[in-house]
Design an enzyme around this catalytic site. Structure first.
Site, mmCIF file in Angstrom:
data_model
loop_
_atom_site.group_PDB
_atom_site.id
_atom_site.type_symbol
_atom_site.label_atom_id
_atom_site.label_comp_id
_atom_site.label_asym_id
_atom_site.label_seq_id
_atom_site.Cartn_x
_atom_site.Cartn_y
_atom_site.Cartn_z
ATOM 1 N N SER A 1 12.647 11.099 49.180
ATOM 2 C CA SER A 1 11.709 10.404 48.309
ATOM 3 C C SER A 1 10.720 9.580 49.144
ATOM 4 O O SER A 1 10.098 10.122 50.045
ATOM 5 C CB SER A 1 12.522 9.547 47.339
ATOM 6 O OG SER A 1 11.730 9.133 46.280
ATOM 7 N N ASP B 1 11.179 18.121 39.027
ATOM 8 C CA ASP B 1 11.273 16.773 39.595
ATOM 9 C C ASP B 1 10.193 15.920 38.946
ATOM 10 O O ASP B 1 9.005 16.121 39.187
ATOM 11 C CB ASP B 1 11.087 16.844 41.112
ATOM 12 C CG ASP B 1 11.279 15.495 41.785
ATOM 13 O OD1 ASP B 1 11.274 14.474 41.071
ATOM 14 O OD2 ASP B 1 11.443 15.468 43.014
ATOM 15 N N HIS C 1 15.419 14.867 41.101
ATOM 16 C CA HIS C 1 14.793 14.250 42.267
ATOM 17 C C HIS C 1 15.785 14.033 43.405
ATOM 18 O O HIS C 1 15.408 13.614 44.481
ATOM 19 C CB HIS C 1 14.176 12.911 41.852
ATOM 20 C CG HIS C 1 13.359 12.273 42.931
ATOM 21 N ND1 HIS C 1 12.278 12.896 43.526
ATOM 22 C CD2 HIS C 1 13.461 11.076 43.539
ATOM 23 C CE1 HIS C 1 11.746 12.101 44.438
ATOM 24 N NE2 HIS C 1 12.454 10.990 44.474
#
Lengths: 263, 389
Positions: free
Chosen positions: A95, A217, A245
């Protein structure tokens, strides 16, 4: 205070192995790599850590100035690399950590061999001709959501959350402890994460990179993954079957295989 | 009773919403209570929507960054606060408890309990706002206290040829209350006046008396001939104020001697005796007198002290000697040791050193305000041309 304590650094695997650094994103801590990191311990020196302000890092080391941009977080990565004297680093960032890795590699290109970017997004908010997936209003909503979900935090809980493995009886109280920290810090990290624009930093990146893109996502949609892949010269893009995610938690095998194939 | 249909009914009509989803949030089944709460139709959910799809965007991010990882890491999550978007378009604030069923690697599903929490969440929001307001007020109060306090202490002491002067002040605790300590130095008919004082108590009422003390002490030398008479006039001013506060003051009339030293005419109204640092050691100077503004009968006197080149006089408030660690006080002996070690330093260093020791003694958080003023006659006279170097 030592960087290793400050960032709750855990080193495992082969002491003489090539260093593989796993970095967590916004929300939780190094536990995000719990199902993935062990698969690399036979061949690599595996380094896990918590950013200052997350997990079991030293919260007193948090400074709003230093961490007012992702560069402060990139400095955490570099501090750890310096402290452990790591070179030829393979960095796996989840991320927002993907971009933190890019910043760290841009700052010290000679230190990094590869970057694995899991669900990267250089900018979350839509911009002229760029689709990040969010509006500024959405991010304000996230901050409110954080407020309502950090109600249980109090200064008495802080030392407990900061780490008391020898007191398992506290476990019941710590229902959501993996993803807990000081609400003020969480708010600031959320702002830095979701209001950053690091598109220009992608162009500067010369480190070999793999983009791991999940299906469905909502945080880093496929279009964004493709944007990152196009912006990073010579990068590879892998579209995963995993959804959501956090493939590092929901599809560890697929994640491990993709990272191994790239490295 | 037919257990199977009984449990089926319990699932459907339980007093909370139930959702059964795949590990990625895809909804397999929603119970009747959930449908009634949200207005969604079963056929629009099962196999068609994910839990995340029913959340506003902010909560969706929270779901992905917190809720889903928690479920994966510890197979459960509790009291997660989100809103569901209802079919009508409005929002339903809820709390979610969830468990992840099945073994890692095998098929897994998530069971989610949904509790409507409209009132509770709006109450929480009020609490949150109230806390933010409280934090804001606290910050303002601290700033106000700081500003008011700063007015009791000159931004810097005046430059007086032939004297090295320094003053330091540190509030008690976090500094969010106005303390009663003050000091001042100003020119009078007969030379200079140096005062240090302490009003009992804290807060606004003490601040009023501190202010009164400061202007009374500034005005009095025009009418009163001696330091003790000046303190007596302050005493009467405080008594007239009908406050239950009292004041302690050390007042020194400073006259520069032609040979480079200076003479202090010192009067103490209930204030700790200043310390005179000489080559021979440290000694207390001045004669203890009565508190000002409290007792009917005043006992004040004037004592003259000669301060020779190289010597200093250290004025301080009781926060120095009464600094506490557990039940033990910092005390006069400890203060004297610190001062003797520092006596050859500049006035500023002496003052700073003492403040640091008192502060360190209390682990950095002072139990009472501390003010320190050091008057030093430099060993070699310092002229204005040298001082600015």
């Amino acid at each position: 205070m030592s960087v290793l304590v400050r960032n709750h650094v855990k080193v495992s695997g082969r002491p003489d192995g090539k260093p593989l650094v796993f970095a967590h994103g916004f929300g939780c801590d190094q536990n995000m790599w719990r199902l993935v990191a062990p698969a690399f311990e036979d061949a690599y020196k595996v380094v896990l850590f918590d950013y200052v302000g997350a997990g079991r890092s030293d919260l007193s080391a948090y400074s709003p100035e230093r961490y007012s941009s992702l560069h402060g977080y990139a400095q955490d990565v570099l501090d750890i690399c310096h402290e452990l004297d790591l070179t030829e680093v393979s960095f796996v960032g989840h991320s927002v950590s993907s971009l933190i890795g890019v910043l760290a590699a841009n700052a010290e290109p000679d230190r990094f061999a590869d970057l694995v970017l899991v669900g990267p997004s250089p900018r979350y908010i839509d911009d002229d001709g760029y689709v990040g997936g969010f509006s500024a209003q959405d991010i304000e909503e996230l901050l409110e959501s954080l407020d309502s979900n950090y109600l249980g935090w109090s200064s008495q809980m802080a030392p407990v959350i900061m780490g008391n493995p020898e007191r398992p009886e506290l476990g019941e109280e710590l229902a959501n402890s993996f993803c807990r920290t000081d609400p003020d810090i969480a708010q600031r990290f959320a702002r830095v994460t979701f209001l950053s624009d690091n598109r220009a930093d992608l162009d500067k990146c010369r480190t070999r990179a793999l983009v791991l893109q999940c299906a469905n996502d909502v945080i880093a949609p496929e279009a964004v993954g493709r944007y990152v892949h196009a912006a990073l010269p010579g990068s590879e893009l892998v579209l995963m079957r995993a959804t959501g995610h956090c493939p590092n938690l929901s599809a560890p095998e697929e994640t491990i295989a993709a990272i191994k194939a790239f490295l | 009773m037919d257990l199977t249909s009984g449990f089926e009914e319990l699932f459907e009509d339980a007093p909370c919403g139930f959702l059964v989803t795949d590990a990625d949030g895809a909804i397999r089944r929603a119970n009747r209570t959930f449908l009634a709460m949200t207005g969604h139709r079963a056929e629009d959910l099962a196999g068609r929507a994910r839990v995340q799809d029913l959340l506003p965007v902010g909560d969706r991010i929270f779901y992905e960054t917190h809720f889903a990882p928690l479920l994966a890491l510890q197979s459960s999550a509790r009291e997660i606060a989100v809103d569901f978007r209802r079919a009508a378009g409005d929002r339903l604030p809820v709390l979610l408890n969830a468990v992840m069923k099945g073994d890692p690697g095998g098929p897994r599903e998530i069971w989610i309990c949904v509790f409507a929490a409209t009132d509770r969440r709006s109450y929480e929001r009020e609490l949150l706002l109230a806390r933010q307001r409280a934090e804001h007020s606290e910050k303002e109060a601290r700033e106000l206290a700081g500003i008011l306090q700063a007015s009791f202490i000159p931004p810097s002491l005046p430059r007086v040829d032939g004297l090295d002067l320094a003053g330091v002040y540190r509030p008690a605790g976090l500094g969010d209350e106005v303390g009663g300590d003050f000091y001042d130095m100003y020119e009078t008919r007969d030379g200079w006046a140096l005062v240090i004082g302490d009003v009992s108590g804290k807060g606004a009422e003490a601040a009023v008396v501190t202010s009164l003390a400061r202007y009374t002490l500034r005005a009095a030398p025009a009418r009163e001939p001696t330091p003790s008479a000046i303190l007596a006039s302050l005493h009467h001013a405080v008594v007239r104020e009908r406050t239950d506060r009292f004041v302690t003051v050390a007042y020194a009339q400073v006259s520069l001697a032609p040979d480079g030293g200076c003479l202090l005419t010192l009067s103490l109204g209930g204030h700790p005796q200043p310390v005179h640092l000489t080559g021979a050691g440290a000694s207390q100077v001045g004669r203890p007198g009565t508190l000002l503004g409290m007792l009917r009968r005043l006992r004040l006197s004037d004592v003259t002290v000669e301060v020779r080149p190289g010597e200093s006089v250290v004025f301080f408030t009781d926060g120095v000697i009464e600094g506490r660690r557990d039940s033990e006080l910092f005390g006069e002996d400890r203060m004297e040791r610190v001062l003797l070690e520092a006596r050859d330093e500049s006035a500023a260093t002496i003052a700073d050193r003492l403040l640091q020791e008192v502060s360190a003694y209390q682990s950095g958080v002072l139990s009472d305000d501390v003010a320190i003023v050091v008057l030093k006659v430099p060993a070699a006279p310092v002229g204005p041309d040298q001082r600015d170097r």
